[in-house]
Design an enzyme around this catalytic site. Sequence first.
Site, short mmCIF file in Angstrom:
data_model
loop_
_atom_site.label_atom_id
_atom_site.label_comp_id
_atom_site.label_asym_id
_atom_site.label_seq_id
_atom_site.Cartn_x
_atom_site.Cartn_y
_atom_site.Cartn_z
N CYS A 102 4.13 -6.13 9.52
CA CYS A 102 3.72 -5.12 8.52
C CYS A 102 5.01 -4.65 7.87
O CYS A 102 6.00 -4.36 8.57
CB CYS A 102 3.00 -3.96 9.19
SG CYS A 102 2.67 -2.54 8.09
N TYR A 125 -3.95 0.62 4.69
CA TYR A 125 -4.98 -0.39 4.50
C TYR A 125 -5.47 -0.97 5.83
O TYR A 125 -6.51 -1.61 5.88
CB TYR A 125 -4.42 -1.55 3.66
CG TYR A 125 -4.41 -1.35 2.18
CD1 TYR A 125 -4.65 -0.10 1.59
CD2 TYR A 125 -4.16 -2.42 1.33
CE1 TYR A 125 -4.62 0.06 0.22
CE2 TYR A 125 -4.14 -2.27 -0.05
CZ TYR A 125 -4.37 -1.03 -0.60
OH TYR A 125 -4.35 -0.88 -1.96
N CYS A 152 2.44 -6.94 1.97
CA CYS A 152 1.52 -6.28 2.89
C CYS A 152 0.73 -7.38 3.57
O CYS A 152 0.01 -8.13 2.91
CB CYS A 152 0.60 -5.34 2.11
SG CYS A 152 -0.72 -4.59 3.09
N ASN A 153 0.87 -7.48 4.87
CA ASN A 153 0.14 -8.51 5.60
C ASN A 153 -1.36 -8.32 5.48
O ASN A 153 -2.12 -9.29 5.35
CB ASN A 153 0.54 -8.48 7.08
CG ASN A 153 1.93 -9.04 7.33
OD1 ASN A 153 2.10 -10.21 7.59
ND2 ASN A 153 2.94 -8.17 7.24
N HIS A 155 5.86 -1.94 6.52
CA HIS A 155 6.30 -0.61 6.94
C HIS A 155 7.26 -0.72 8.13
O HIS A 155 8.21 0.06 8.25
CB HIS A 155 5.11 0.26 7.33
CG HIS A 155 4.41 0.89 6.17
ND1 HIS A 155 3.49 0.23 5.41
CD2 HIS A 155 4.51 2.13 5.64
CE1 HIS A 155 3.04 1.03 4.45
NE2 HIS A 155 3.65 2.19 4.57
N SER A 209 0.82 -1.21 0.00
CA SER A 209 0.00 0.00 0.00
C SER A 209 0.86 1.26 0.00
O SER A 209 0.48 2.28 -0.57
CB SER A 209 -0.94 0.00 1.22
OG SER A 209 -0.19 -0.09 2.42
#
Length: 219
Positions: A177, A39, A70-71, A179, A8
């Site tokens: 995640c 998300y 992305c989990n 990020h 995302s």
Amino acid sequence: MQIGVFDSGIGGEAVAARLRELLPQAHVVTAHDQPHMPYGSRSEDEVYRLTKAAIQPLLSAGCAAIVLACNTATAAAIEPLRTDYPDTAFVGLEPMIKPASAVSVTKTIVVCATPATLRSRRYQQLKRDWALGVTVIEPDCTVWAETIETHRADQVDLQAVVEAVRTHAADVVVLACTHYHWIKAQVESAVGPHVMVLEPSDAIAAQVRRLTAAAAHRG
């Protein structure tokens, strides 16, 4: 061989960078959906719809495999995407509950994840399958992704993670995640050298390597 990486936001760039190191023969391209991130607070149906739209450039580019870095997107979208695009190999990210539970000596782990990942059926199933007899602590990381996305990684508040480690003697922290990969060093420094911090970049590369090798063999 062309490999696509979707996230995302900027988390996928960390995964893509690691894939380029581990798979130098592959051409790794990325796509993101920054206008709609994060998300983590969206419904599964919305995450699926947004993910499907955002990966179209990767499909058009003919990627042999697409990593959903992305989990949240993996939990909501990977199975319907495999149905939608059966000729494309999709590799997803899942919280590393199984390896964390296996290596934990104290049988207490900390999982840092978005609210959507924690709510997902897949995450709950992972806990049922692999965390029996393990205490799983889930600190509030709601604002982490947005903070990192807006280039304020140094402002991520790690106090809840540190308290979980100290109070409950957790010895493994799972970064669930992409990020959060950008702050792995910060987390490691905050929790100390006796706590293992897990993220799945190397496991993703291994799975991509297996899938692309199998595809090449079939070809």
